[in-house]
Design an enzyme around this catalytic site. Structure first.
Site, PDB file in Angstrom:
ATOM      1  N   ASN A 201       0.858  -1.183   0.000  1.00 31.98           N
ATOM      2  CA  ASN A 201       0.000   0.000   0.000  1.00 31.98           C
ATOM      3  C   ASN A 201       0.898   1.237   0.000  1.00 31.98           C
ATOM      4  O   ASN A 201       2.133   1.131   0.008  1.00 31.98           O
ATOM      5  CB  ASN A 201      -0.975  -0.012   1.174  1.00 31.98           C
ATOM      6  CG  ASN A 201      -0.290  -0.011   2.531  1.00 31.98           C
ATOM      7  OD1 ASN A 201       0.801   0.545   2.694  1.00 31.98           O
ATOM      8  ND2 ASN A 201      -0.919  -0.633   3.522  1.00 31.98           N
ATOM      9  N   GLU A 204       3.387   1.483   2.872  1.00 33.72           N
ATOM     10  CA  GLU A 204       4.450   0.481   2.762  1.00 33.72           C
ATOM     11  C   GLU A 204       5.445   0.843   1.656  1.00 33.72           C
ATOM     12  O   GLU A 204       6.652   0.594   1.789  1.00 33.72           O
ATOM     13  CB  GLU A 204       3.829  -0.896   2.511  1.00 33.72           C
ATOM     14  CG  GLU A 204       3.080  -1.422   3.727  1.00 33.72           C
ATOM     15  CD  GLU A 204       2.014  -2.457   3.404  1.00 33.72           C
ATOM     16  OE1 GLU A 204       1.416  -3.003   4.349  1.00 33.72           O
ATOM     17  OE2 GLU A 204       1.769  -2.722   2.198  1.00 33.72           O
ATOM     18  N   ASP A 271      -5.986  -7.841   1.910  1.00 30.64           N
ATOM     19  CA  ASP A 271      -6.138  -9.266   1.605  1.00 30.64           C
ATOM     20  C   ASP A 271      -7.153  -9.472   0.481  1.00 30.64           C
ATOM     21  O   ASP A 271      -6.959 -10.295  -0.415  1.00 30.64           O
ATOM     22  CB  ASP A 271      -6.596 -10.036   2.845  1.00 30.64           C
ATOM     23  CG  ASP A 271      -5.636  -9.912   4.013  1.00 30.64           C
ATOM     24  OD1 ASP A 271      -4.426  -9.755   3.769  1.00 30.64           O
ATOM     25  OD2 ASP A 271      -6.102  -9.970   5.164  1.00 30.64           O
TER      26      ASP A 271
END
Length: 484
Positions: A201, A204, A271
């Site tokens: 993301n 990150e 996820d």
């Protein structure tokens, strides 16, 4: 993603097999009410109401693959504790998930417990050991990956940094001959080698590159730098409401803007994105369609409580709703009503319910619904379908068909959801919604109101709204018939 493309992709997914390798967790959600502060310390006191336990991290990726219609071989690691047994039970209960779970008695099963009130997380407690798997445990992971990868064309590598994704595990995934997509929480993307896609993301990506990632230009620069630091063929970054950006080696960065979403719970949204992206690519979708599919799925997921999965039916409904006028989007099925009610109640909102034929909407109806909405935070209106109106009112009724009546009701600011029903009474809807407030007109007595006893039994209220004199559907029809 348009409806035709979505239908085509959903029809191609059944039978598609992928593998999911990574950190397996148990997510526990403890829901309750906070009404006071502890006398022992300045902290809220949570009165526990209910608890949900579900698979998280790699387990949640697998759940989403299965919910979308695919088949997934899940390779993960649990401890020899009670949470490990719970994880194994949860894996075995998931249709479409084939578990290849290895037990390591030397470590606890990763457990994340979230305490939630009014739709807000108050506290998260983690129980974990993040040391890398080694020795016989790592060897078993590698052997298992080799076995399951022979039957799949794509591997989803879910790296939460809890010890499963070691260099040997990464090498085994790359050597399998399948496409590899990594969901990375790591500081260094270089550790994955020549995988197909790395999916961080924005935060990150910023962490891995030490660069800003707010604007399109900053994202593009960070992606270019990230590709220079690793061997991955592509990096795809998720940016919440800003959408997704994709950098493929040798190509210009592409930005896929997102649509604003009401975020109820972002737990596990990454996820869902990984599962949908990988499943679409495994079903031979183009990268553009796979990205659109992933954005659609994650948009549905963030509107649900917990580490939630999404289904093809929910994706279809979300796509249809995106092309509807605001009023049309308020007309719902009983299933969607139940899901909306769960979301509202988890936020601590008070849900009201009323029903009727609403054949010719008039001033009396508007005043009645305004009064009903004043007793709750969200108002559901059950509306009789055409056949049940005819049974109740006789030949010649309804004057307006169900679609017209539902859309007009949905256009009112006092109405939050309109749910058609075919039975003579709304009892099934009332039981499904379990409203906090049941509203009917004051021309009824409480003992005449369908569902009154049941609502009072679960702690709800029954309210009788005042009727505006001189306004009724019957009178309106009579006046129309009397006109020459």
């Amino acid at each position: 993603m348009d409806l035709a493309a979505l239908q085509h992709l959903l029809s191609a997914i059944p039978g598609v097999r992928v593998a999911c390798v990574g950190d397996l967790m148990v997510d526990r959600f403890v829901y309750g009410d906070v009404s006071r502060v502890s006398p022992e310390a300045p902290i809220p006191v949570l009165a526990r109401r209910r608890e949900l336990v579900m698979l998280g991290a790699a387990g949640n990726v697998a759940r989403n693959v299965a919910a979308l219609g695919g088949h997934v071989c899940l390779v993960g690691l649990v401890g020899g504790d009670g949470e490990g047994h719970e994880a194994l039970r949860l894996v075995s209960s998931e249709a479409g998930v084939e578990g290849f779970i290895i037990s390591d008695p030397a470590r606890p099963t990763t457990l994340k417990t979230r305490f939630v009130s009014g739709g807000q997380q108050l506290l998260r407690v983690d129980n974990e050991v993040a040391t890398p798997a080694e020795g016989e445990v790592e060897d078993r992971l590698v052997r298992t990956i080799r076995d399951v990868a022979a039957d799949v064309g794509l591997i989803l590598l879910s790296d939460y940094g809890k010890g499963v994704v070691t260099p040997a595990v990464i090498a085994a995934c790359r050597a399998a001959g399948a496409r590899v997509i990594v969901d990375s929480k790591a500081r260094s993307f270089a550790r994955y080698g020549a995988v197909d896609i790395i999916k961080p993301n924005a935060a990150e990506l910023a962490h891995a590159t030490d660069m800003a990632t707010d604007t399109d230009e900053e994202i593009a620069a960070a992606l270019a730098h990230a590709l220079s630091l690793c061997e991955a063929q592509a990096i795809l970054v998720t940016r919440s409401a800003k959408g997704i950006s994709l950098a493929v080696r040798g190509e210009a960065v592409r930005h896929f803007p997102g649509a604003p979403k009401e975020v109820f719970d972002a737990s596990g949204a990454g996820d869902t994105t990984l599962a949908a992206l990988g499943l679409a690519l495994a079903a031979q979708a183009s990268m553009e369609d796979a990205v659109a599919f992933a954005m659609l799925a994650s948009g549905v997921a963030v509107g649900k409580a917990g580490t939630a999965v999404v289904t093809p039916a929910e994706l279809m409904e979300a796509t249809l709703a995106a092309h509807m006028a605001p009023a049309e989007a308020k007309v719902a099925t009983p299933l969607r009503m139940a899901e909306e009610v769960a979301r509202w109640k988890a936020k601590g909102l008070r849900v009201g319910f009323t029903n009727g034929c609403f054949d010719i909407l008039h001033k009396g109806h508007v005043a009645y619904l305004d009064q009903a909405r004043g007793w709750c935070d969200r108002l559901i209106v059950g509306v009789n379908d055409d056949a049940s109106v005819m049974r109740l009112k006789g030949e010649g009724r309804p004057v307006n068909d169900l679609e017209s009546r539902a859309i007009v009701l949905a256009g009112l600011g006092s109405v939050d959801l309109v749910v058609p029903f075919e039975e003579d009474t709304p009892m099934k809807l009332i039981e499904a919604a379990r409203p906090d407030v049941l509203v009917k007109g004051a021309d009824y007595s409480e003992d005449q109101v369908v569902g009154a006893a049941q609502v009072r039994a679960w702690g709800g209220e029954v309210k009788l709204a005042q009727i505006v004199q001189g306004f009724s559907t019957t009178a309106a029809i009579s006046r129309m018939q009397d006109k020459p």
